[in-house]
Design an enzyme around this catalytic site. Structure first.
Site, PDB file in Angstrom:
ATOM      1  N   LYS A   1       7.098  -5.503   5.241  1.00  0.00           N
ATOM      2  CA  LYS A   1       6.816  -5.014   3.885  1.00  0.00           C
ATOM      3  C   LYS A   1       7.228  -6.061   2.853  1.00  0.00           C
ATOM      4  O   LYS A   1       6.552  -6.265   1.859  1.00  0.00           O
ATOM      5  CB  LYS A   1       7.564  -3.691   3.666  1.00  0.00           C
ATOM      6  CG  LYS A   1       7.290  -3.037   2.329  1.00  0.00           C
ATOM      7  CD  LYS A   1       5.919  -2.382   2.301  1.00  0.00           C
ATOM      8  CE  LYS A   1       5.551  -1.829   0.930  1.00  0.00           C
ATOM      9  NZ  LYS A   1       4.109  -1.664   0.777  1.00  0.00           N
TER      10      LYS A   1
ATOM     11  N   TRP B   1      15.264   6.402  -7.067  1.00  0.00           N
ATOM     12  CA  TRP B   1      14.401   5.208  -7.146  1.00  0.00           C
ATOM     13  C   TRP B   1      14.368   4.874  -8.629  1.00  0.00           C
ATOM     14  O   TRP B   1      13.755   5.560  -9.428  1.00  0.00           O
ATOM     15  CB  TRP B   1      13.015   5.523  -6.609  1.00  0.00           C
ATOM     16  CG  TRP B   1      12.095   4.346  -6.637  1.00  0.00           C
ATOM     17  CD1 TRP B   1      11.124   4.071  -7.555  1.00  0.00           C
ATOM     18  CD2 TRP B   1      12.058   3.277  -5.694  1.00  0.00           C
ATOM     19  NE1 TRP B   1      10.500   2.899  -7.236  1.00  0.00           N
ATOM     20  CE2 TRP B   1      11.035   2.389  -6.104  1.00  0.00           C
ATOM     21  CE3 TRP B   1      12.784   2.973  -4.546  1.00  0.00           C
ATOM     22  CZ2 TRP B   1      10.731   1.233  -5.401  1.00  0.00           C
ATOM     23  CZ3 TRP B   1      12.476   1.824  -3.843  1.00  0.00           C
ATOM     24  CH2 TRP B   1      11.458   0.968  -4.278  1.00  0.00           C
TER      25      TRP B   1
ATOM     26  N   CYS C   1      12.121  10.232  -7.211  1.00  0.00           N
ATOM     27  CA  CYS C   1      13.467  10.388  -6.658  1.00  0.00           C
ATOM     28  C   CYS C   1      13.447  11.650  -5.814  1.00  0.00           C
ATOM     29  O   CYS C   1      12.515  12.438  -5.879  1.00  0.00           O
ATOM     30  CB  CYS C   1      14.492  10.568  -7.772  1.00  0.00           C
ATOM     31  SG  CYS C   1      14.569   9.191  -8.908  1.00  0.00           S
TER      32      CYS C   1
ATOM     33  N   GLU D   1      -9.297  -7.553  -2.070  1.00  0.00           N
ATOM     34  CA  GLU D   1      -8.293  -6.581  -1.643  1.00  0.00           C
ATOM     35  C   GLU D   1      -8.840  -5.691  -0.519  1.00  0.00           C
ATOM     36  O   GLU D   1      -8.131  -5.371   0.436  1.00  0.00           O
ATOM     37  CB  GLU D   1      -7.842  -5.752  -2.854  1.00  0.00           C
ATOM     38  CG  GLU D   1      -6.855  -4.660  -2.547  1.00  0.00           C
ATOM     39  CD  GLU D   1      -5.526  -5.125  -1.952  1.00  0.00           C
ATOM     40  OE1 GLU D   1      -5.260  -6.341  -1.909  1.00  0.00           O
ATOM     41  OE2 GLU D   1      -4.768  -4.254  -1.507  1.00  0.00           O
TER      42      GLU D   1
ATOM     43  N   GLU E   1      -5.381  -6.332   7.606  1.00  0.00           N
ATOM     44  CA  GLU E   1      -3.976  -6.110   7.951  1.00  0.00           C
ATOM     45  C   GLU E   1      -3.735  -4.827   8.740  1.00  0.00           C
ATOM     46  O   GLU E   1      -2.832  -4.807   9.560  1.00  0.00           O
ATOM     47  CB  GLU E   1      -3.058  -6.215   6.732  1.00  0.00           C
ATOM     48  CG  GLU E   1      -3.209  -5.194   5.658  1.00  0.00           C
ATOM     49  CD  GLU E   1      -2.212  -5.417   4.507  1.00  0.00           C
ATOM     50  OE1 GLU E   1      -2.493  -4.938   3.416  1.00  0.00           O
ATOM     51  OE2 GLU E   1      -1.157  -6.035   4.702  1.00  0.00           O
TER      52      GLU E   1
ATOM     53  N   LYS F   1      -7.039  -5.380   3.155  1.00  0.00           N
ATOM     54  CA  LYS F   1      -6.605  -4.092   3.727  1.00  0.00           C
ATOM     55  C   LYS F   1      -7.134  -3.951   5.151  1.00  0.00           C
ATOM     56  O   LYS F   1      -6.407  -3.555   6.049  1.00  0.00           O
ATOM     57  CB  LYS F   1      -7.093  -2.899   2.890  1.00  0.00           C
ATOM     58  CG  LYS F   1      -6.411  -2.651   1.578  1.00  0.00           C
ATOM     59  CD  LYS F   1      -5.009  -2.094   1.675  1.00  0.00           C
ATOM     60  CE  LYS F   1      -4.005  -3.183   1.767  1.00  0.00           C
ATOM     61  NZ  LYS F   1      -3.435  -3.769   0.606  1.00  0.00           N
TER      62      LYS F   1
ATOM     63  N   HIS G   1     -24.029 -20.456  -0.557  1.00  0.00           N
ATOM     64  CA  HIS G   1     -23.609 -21.847  -0.380  1.00  0.00           C
ATOM     65  C   HIS G   1     -22.966 -22.087   0.998  1.00  0.00           C
ATOM     66  O   HIS G   1     -22.288 -23.091   1.188  1.00  0.00           O
ATOM     67  CB  HIS G   1     -22.641 -22.244  -1.505  1.00  0.00           C
ATOM     68  CG  HIS G   1     -23.283 -22.170  -2.851  1.00  0.00           C
ATOM     69  ND1 HIS G   1     -24.250 -23.057  -3.269  1.00  0.00           N
ATOM     70  CD2 HIS G   1     -23.130 -21.282  -3.873  1.00  0.00           C
ATOM     71  CE1 HIS G   1     -24.662 -22.730  -4.490  1.00  0.00           C
ATOM     72  NE2 HIS G   1     -23.993 -21.653  -4.877  1.00  0.00           N
TER      73      HIS G   1
ATOM     74  N   ASN H   1      14.261  14.104 -11.416  1.00  0.00           N
ATOM     75  CA  ASN H   1      13.196  13.244 -10.910  1.00  0.00           C
ATOM     76  C   ASN H   1      12.107  13.233 -11.973  1.00  0.00           C
ATOM     77  O   ASN H   1      11.655  14.301 -12.384  1.00  0.00           O
ATOM     78  CB  ASN H   1      12.653  13.814  -9.596  1.00  0.00           C
ATOM     79  CG  ASN H   1      11.395  13.122  -9.145  1.00  0.00           C
ATOM     80  OD1 ASN H   1      11.241  11.916  -9.356  1.00  0.00           O
ATOM     81  ND2 ASN H   1      10.490  13.858  -8.537  1.00  0.00           N
ATOM     82  N   GLY H   2      11.716  12.049 -12.414  1.00  0.00           N
ATOM     83  CA  GLY H   2      10.674  11.958 -13.435  1.00  0.00           C
ATOM     84  C   GLY H   2      11.062  10.937 -14.487  1.00  0.00           C
ATOM     85  O   GLY H   2      11.979  10.138 -14.285  1.00  0.00           O
TER      86      GLY H   2
ATOM     87  N   ARG I   1      11.432   9.073  -0.879  1.00  0.00           N
ATOM     88  CA  ARG I   1      11.169   9.179  -2.318  1.00  0.00           C
ATOM     89  C   ARG I   1      12.002   8.193  -3.138  1.00  0.00           C
ATOM     90  O   ARG I   1      11.840   8.096  -4.360  1.00  0.00           O
ATOM     91  CB  ARG I   1      11.469  10.596  -2.808  1.00  0.00           C
ATOM     92  CG  ARG I   1      10.676  11.674  -2.094  1.00  0.00           C
ATOM     93  CD  ARG I   1      10.945  13.027  -2.692  1.00  0.00           C
ATOM     94  NE  ARG I   1      10.598  13.060  -4.082  1.00  0.00           N
ATOM     95  CZ  ARG I   1       9.390  13.274  -4.566  1.00  0.00           C
ATOM     96  NH1 ARG I   1       8.392  13.481  -3.740  1.00  0.00           N
ATOM     97  NH2 ARG I   1       9.169  13.272  -5.856  1.00  0.00           N
TER      98      ARG I   1
HETATM   99  O1  M6R Z   1       6.262  -7.498  -2.648  1.00  0.00           O
HETATM  100  P1  M6R Z   1       5.112  -8.420  -3.017  1.00  0.00           P
HETATM  101  O2  M6R Z   1       4.142  -7.775  -3.905  1.00  0.00           O
HETATM  102  O3  M6R Z   1       5.594  -9.731  -3.548  1.00  0.00           O
HETATM  103  O4  M6R Z   1       4.403  -8.707  -1.633  1.00  0.00           O
HETATM  104  C1  M6R Z   1       3.370  -9.632  -1.568  1.00  0.00           C
HETATM  105  C2  M6R Z   1       2.621  -9.516  -0.256  1.00  0.00           C
HETATM  106  O5  M6R Z   1       3.462  -9.812   0.816  1.00  0.00           O
HETATM  107  C3  M6R Z   1       2.029  -8.106  -0.072  1.00  0.00           C
HETATM  108  O6  M6R Z   1       1.194  -7.776  -1.131  1.00  0.00           O
HETATM  109  C4  M6R Z   1       1.230  -8.030   1.241  1.00  0.00           C
HETATM  110  O7  M6R Z   1       0.078  -8.802   1.134  1.00  0.00           O
HETATM  111  C5  M6R Z   1       0.927  -6.568   1.555  1.00  0.00           C
HETATM  112  N1  M6R Z   1       1.170  -6.285   2.937  1.00  0.00           N
HETATM  113  C6  M6R Z   1      -0.446  -6.182   1.233  1.00  0.00           C
HETATM  114  O8  M6R Z   1      -0.821  -4.921   1.678  1.00  0.00           O
END
Ligand code: M6R
Length: 607
Positions: free
Chosen positions: A602, A74, A2, A481, A488, A485, A504, A100-101, A27
């Site tokens: 996001k 938050w 927060c 993952e 994206e 990364k 394969h 905050n905490g 935050r």
């Molecule tokens: O909010 P969510 O975890 O449901 O989001 C899922 C995906 O849209 C999210 O993980 C997306 O792949 C990210 N941009 C990954 O970095």
């Protein structure tokens, strides 16, 4: 996480607190509030929503006061409603607190206070602080805060004002950030420098377990026993933009560095002194959890990679069969779901439509639903039978980093909890794994500190067109993952693949100029992964081996990255961090905006 800001000085206090809070919105931003000394009273204004909503509520009115505190929240305990928004008051309205905490023993403290007649107005952990101070009577505020800090377990940055002390703000810190700013006849206190940087560059450092009393003329700092300690001042060199990112070039890099703290928050208060997992917040009947005969874990994107790890954890520790599904696929395969099925939906935002649609479908078939999310009171949280919050704090960068590692930790806690309830794992083995989880913040800090080495390794990769990330077992979701990364944020083709599956077909793509990163930390399979990687090397790939410290067998690699040794699933958390850094450094070397990658949002609220 927060944001807190406090001011004592000569300006209209709203003119300092509101812009200060806006600069701390990174935050947290689900509710906000102010408390201001106004004549003989304390005026509290608060609302659900962002600072904008608070500003609208104040509608330009000035209290005439020049001492006050503010908060942007938050949520971790209690939904983001107006009544849960800070500041929080005691019963008499004499004491006002922002925090905050996480106060781990708040429920216990609250019970005691209720027995002594205190009435609570919110569901937060913070409110206990206001009532504890009230309970201690008229002792000086700094003394009562020290006593409260001795009673409260967990992470705290607390800022308090009291009606009878109209010129003073008292603040305490343990484990959550807090800084003081010194102006000319005015003083500031905040979670972070941007809150007051437009007014002063002179900062006072507040260490852990310190209480600071602030008036317009200066600050006095004491340790937790009440002994005065020297005030250390610093000059802030950053500009406002850099300060908001904590001096980091981007929010993504800042969030990568926040992972040790975020993981510590995920674990906080969820392990008892005997080394057992306590997830009281789940509030699910143990009989129901014992009767479960199948688990589905459903998620999208990065959260799906956490689901992949969760399958290994839950199956290994409980011996219940676990299926994992990409949320957008789940409903269309007519899955077999019934009342003995446990469905776990993982979503950072808790608002991803694909995930919501899938878990709603499962719930309609009678399954029990656990939501694992970072956002309190999100749709997933509201619609689940039980919720486990990841407590990563807000993530501003579009690419998930700290929200992923905290998902991994939360899912391991959940897996151990199920094993505990079902008695499917030896308590000693549970305790051992928990000790390893507790060590993760330190281990992850070590890995984050290798950022410059990773940068040097990736320097020549701006022109590379193809990357492969390979792994087996627990290393497989990490590889997936790592590839996601890079795709994206660096806009480069990157495949995450099961290392043993390469032969394969995809091995045909390996040639000179292709970078192949092999994740080889999982003890069960690491030698097999190394053999697979040797096959990639023989085809001309540039080879990177990600291994545990002290491992050998990677002499053929062009580069080696080492992470602290640990049991397999623990290494999923440490091993993904260098891959986040690989993506980050490749993208920044290409001059790309890592916080706002093209074509991405996001939170994805369309199907
Ligand atoms: O909010 P969510 O975890 O449901 O989001 C899922 C995906 O849209 C999210 O993980 C997306 O792949 C990210 N941009 C990954 O970095």
């Amino acid at each position: 996480m927060c944001g807190i800001v406090g001011y004592v000085g000569k300006r209209p206090v709203e003119d300092v607190l509101l812009p200060g809070l806006s600069r701390l919105e990174y935050r947290g931003y689900d509710s906000a509030g102010l408390a201001i000394h106004e004549g003989d009273s304390l005026k509290v204004t608060k609302t659900a929503g962002r600072i904008e909503a608070l500003t609208e509520q104040l509608d330009g009115q000035k209290s005439g006061g020049s001492v006050g505190i503010g908060h942007t929240r938050w949520a971790t305990h209690g939904a983001p409603t107006t009544s849960n928004a800070h500041p929080h008051l005691d019963c008499t309205g004499d004491v006002v607190v922002v925090h905050n905490g996480i106060i781990e023993n708040w429920a216990e403290l609250k019970k005691g206070l209720e027995k002594r007649g205190h009435a609570f107005a919110s569901e937060t952990d913070t409110e206990v602080v206001a009532h504890l101070i009230e309970d201690m009577g008229d002792a000086p505020l700094d003394e009562t805060l020290r006593r409260v800090m001795q009673m409260a377990e967990g992470a705290l940055a607390l800022v308090v004002i009291r009606r009878s002390d109209p010129d003073t703000i008292v603040a305490g810190r343990r484990g959550s950030p807090l800084v003081v700013g010194r102006g000319d006849g005015e003083m500031f206190v905040a979670s972070d420098i941007p809150a007051f940087l437009e007014h002063t560059r002179d900062m006072i450092v507040v260490d852990d377990d310190r209480v600071v009393s602030i008036t317009a003329d200066g600050a006095t700092i004491t340790d937790i026993e009440g002994n005065e300690v020297p005030v250390v001042e610093r000059t802030i060199e950053w500009d406002l933009d850099a300060a908001e990112r904590g001096g980091f070039e981007s929010f993504m890099l800042k969030e990568i560095h926040e992972q040790p703290e975020a993981i510590a928050d995920t674990l906080r208060g969820r392990i008892d002194d005997s080394g057992a997992v306590k997830l009281h917040e789940l509030e699910l009947d143990d009989r129901l959890l014992r009767a479960i005969d199948k688990v589905f874990v459903i998620a999208c994107g990065t959260s799906y990679h956490a689901a992949m790890m969760a399958k290994y954890a839950i199956e290994r520790w409980t011996r219940i069969p676990v299926e994992i599904d990409i949320a957008s696929e789940f409903r269309y395969r007519d899955p077999v779901v019934d009342p003995r099925t446990l469905v776990i939906g993982i979503s950072q935002s808790g608002e991803t439509l694909d995930t919501l649609a899938a878990v709603r479908y499962a719930a309609a078939q009678g399954a029990t639903l656990i939501g694992v999310t970072n956002v309190v009171d999100s749709a997933l949280a509201r619609e689940s039978d039980a919720v486990l919050y990841t407590r990563a704090g807000p993530e501003i960068g579009v690419a998930a980093t700290k929200t992923f590692t905290t998902q991994l930790v939360a899912m391991q806690l959940l897996g151990l909890y199920l094993a505990q309830v079902r008695a499917s794992m030896d308590p000693g083995a549970i305790e051992y794994h928990i000790r390893q989880l507790n060590d993760l913040p330190t281990a992850v800090s070590k890995v984050v500190a290798t950022s410059d080495e990773i940068k040097r390794m990736t320097e020549r990769w701006t022109e590379v067109r193809d990357f492969f990330f390979l792994g087996r077992s627990g290393d497989f979701p990490v590889a997936m993952e790592g590839a996601l990364k890079l795709k994206e944020i660096a806009y480069v083709r990157a495949e995450g693949y099961a290392a043993g599956e390469m032969k394969h077909g995809p091995i045909a793509l390996i040639e000179e100029g292709v970078v192949v990163i092999g994740v080889a930390t999982d003890d069960h399979v690491k030698t097999k992964t190394l053999s697979n990687m040797a096959e990639m090397e023989a085809r001309g790939g540039e080879i990177v081996i990600l291994q545990e410290e002290g491992d050998n067998g990677s002499d053929f690699a062009d580069h080696v990255i080492s992470v602290p040794a640990g049991p397999d699933l623990i290494c999923t958390v440490t091993a993904v961090v260098p891959l986040q850094l690989v993506a980050y450094h490749v993208a920044t070397a290409k001059g790309l905006d890592v916080d706002k990658p093209r074509n991405l949002a996001k939170t994805v609220t369309v199907e």
